[in-house]
Design a protein around this motif. Structure first.
Motif, PDB file in Angstrom:
ATOM      1  N   LEU A  96       0.458  -1.278  -0.189  1.00  0.00           N
ATOM      2  CA  LEU A  96       0.093   0.114   0.384  1.00  0.00           C
ATOM      3  C   LEU A  96       0.690   1.361  -0.305  1.00  0.00           C
ATOM      4  O   LEU A  96       0.537   2.658  -0.490  1.00  0.00           O
ATOM      5  N   VAL A  99       1.767   1.728  -3.798  1.00  0.00           N
ATOM      6  CA  VAL A  99       0.835   2.566  -4.887  1.00  0.00           C
ATOM      7  C   VAL A  99       0.698   3.625  -3.767  1.00  0.00           C
ATOM      8  O   VAL A  99       0.572   4.105  -5.213  1.00  0.00           O
ATOM      9  N   PHE A 160      -9.464   3.931  -1.032  1.00  0.00           N
ATOM     10  CA  PHE A 160      -8.829   2.916  -0.257  1.00  0.00           C
ATOM     11  C   PHE A 160      -9.967   2.147   0.683  1.00  0.00           C
ATOM     12  O   PHE A 160     -11.024   2.696   1.205  1.00  0.00           O
ATOM     13  N   VAL A 189      -8.506   0.820  -4.478  1.00  0.00           N
ATOM     14  CA  VAL A 189      -7.841  -0.352  -3.803  1.00  0.00           C
ATOM     15  C   VAL A 189      -8.915  -0.786  -2.636  1.00  0.00           C
ATOM     16  O   VAL A 189      -9.115  -0.009  -1.946  1.00  0.00           O
ATOM     17  N   ASP A 191      -8.486  -3.422  -0.502  1.00  0.00           N
ATOM     18  CA  ASP A 191      -7.608  -4.576   1.076  1.00  0.00           C
ATOM     19  C   ASP A 191      -8.137  -5.540   1.662  1.00  0.00           C
ATOM     20  O   ASP A 191      -8.776  -5.098   2.136  1.00  0.00           O
ATOM     21  N   SER A 218      -5.633  -6.533  -3.300  1.00  0.00           N
ATOM     22  CA  SER A 218      -4.367  -6.724  -2.207  1.00  0.00           C
ATOM     23  C   SER A 218      -4.417  -7.524  -1.403  1.00  0.00           C
ATOM     24  O   SER A 218      -5.929  -7.563  -0.816  1.00  0.00           O
ATOM     25  N   LEU A 235      -0.738  -7.373  -4.359  1.00  0.00           N
ATOM     26  CA  LEU A 235      -1.632  -7.294  -4.676  1.00  0.00           C
ATOM     27  C   LEU A 235      -2.083  -7.840  -6.025  1.00  0.00           C
ATOM     28  O   LEU A 235      -0.874  -8.395  -6.704  1.00  0.00           O
TER      29      LEU A 235
END
Length: 377
Positions: A96, A99, A160, A189, A191, A218, A235
């Protein structure tokens, strides 16, 4: 003695605290969402053999592109993913961070939905990216409408989404992920650090990757794979996104030992994940028993349970700690969080927390009142 304030630290880092849960030696540690089940012995022996072989070649740099590991991770994830769509680093936190280094930075922003994983804000700060915390719906849920409204209001460079969400355990629907991915102009993203603990058949955001080059998903080997000490996160995304991460990664960032250990674990994926069903059962047992005790557990798709109805979280935290049980005090009013451990660990927690349950407290108060009345009469 020199203090932090005496150093020419960046102004935006002054007054901040580093991430970290309490680390205490206790019989039952259920505070950081580790997989408390041990790695099977036969798997451990294979991992050790692979690491030993790698040690003999430590005079050479490791494979910079960790080719074999990417192939193994692509095979594990499935969904038709190719190795060039996979990236890995030292834990999902480093993934992360990379990213944010590639797509965030000064003048850019990242949107999340609080409460969520506290490292998101710290990683944003460390990369000079502005952190924006939008609100969730009731009971920590996140609907597509609420999420898209926040995206349109803040127009972030990154979003996120934690699915299921840490620290609340709340599952996230694919409808919400799809809506955010289609509404956001930047990188989204998802997660999925705890995805393996979701109910069987729950769909992954990996199913949404095709045709969405700004969407990445990810994962980590720390949780379901019981590999927290190995520090392996990864990821999946568009190959162009992977190329962007190469621009910011450190040279040879995954050691030969890390790659060898991860390959050993992935070679035994079925055996490594065999304990997931038991962890789910302990999670459901915790949820059921906490409700019976008068607490208010939230629904969870992870290996932990957030529960409300706690009048004095710190007092309960300390009371459990005095009994050798460490759980997590999060700063969410009226709430605490506990990791689903082994059957024995779960039993120890439930027996200890019963003393502090609203039902037990009410019974105790009623008994005390009755005693006082008898004395007065």
């Amino acid at each position: 003695m020199t203090s932090l304030d005496d150093l020419p630290i960046r102004d935006d880092l002054r007054g901040r605290d580093p991430y970290g849960a309490p680390q205490k030696a206790v019989p039952v540690a259920l505070n950081v969402n580790e997989n408390t089940h041990a790695i099977p012995e036969d798997v451990a022996h294979d991992i050790v053999a692979r690491v030993a072989a790698a040690i003999l070649r430590l005079n050479r740099y490791p494979d910079r592109e960790f080719t074999e590991l990417r192939e193994a991770l692509a095979g594990y994830l499935g969904h038709g993913l190719a190795p060039e769509q996979i990236w890995a680093a030292n834990g999902s936190n480093e993934v992360l961070q990379q990213v944010l280094q590639a797509f965030g930075g000064p003048g850019r922003s990242v949107l999340g939905f609080a409460p969520t994983y506290s490292m998101y804000a710290l990683l944003a700060s460390g990369t000079g990216t502005r952190w924006i915390a939008a609100d969730r719906d009731d009971d920590f849920e996140l609907s597509a409408e609420t999420a898209v409204a926040a995206v349109r209001e803040h127009d972030p460079d990154l979003v996120f989404l934690c699915a299921p969400n840490n620290p609340t355990g709340t599952p996230l629907s694919l409808d919400t992920v799809r809506a955010v991915a289609d509404a956001a102009r930047g990188i989204v993203v998802v997660d999925e650090a705890y995805f393996e603990f979701a109910d069987p058949g729950a769909p992954s955001a990996l199913t949404l990757l095709e045709g969405r080059p700004r969407l990445v998903v990810s994962r980590t080997m720390s949780k379901a794979f019981a590999f927290a000490g190995a520090r392996v996160g990864y990821l999946a995304g568009d190959p162009a996104t992977i190329d962007a991460l190469r621009l910011v990664r450190l040279p040879y960032h995954l050691s030969a030992l890390t790659q060898a250990a991860a390959l050993g674990a992935l070679a035994h994926a079925d055996e490594m994940l065999a304990m997931v069903d038991d962890i789910r059962r302990q999670r459901e047992r915790i949820t059921t028993e906490l409700a019976r005790l008068g607490f208010a557990p939230h629904r969870s798709g992870s290996n932990f349970v957030l529960f409300g109805g706690v009048d004095d979280p710190h007092a309960v935290f300390e009371g459990l700690l005095a009994r050798g049980i460490l759980i997590r005090e999060l700063g969410i009013p009226g709430h605490l969080r506990v990791t689903a451990g082994t059957e024995a660990e779960t039993t120890a927690f439930l027996e200890a927390v019963a003393v502090f349950g609203p039902a037990a407290v009410a019974t105790s108060s009623a008994a005390g009142g009755a005693t006082e009345n008898r004395i007065e009469s």
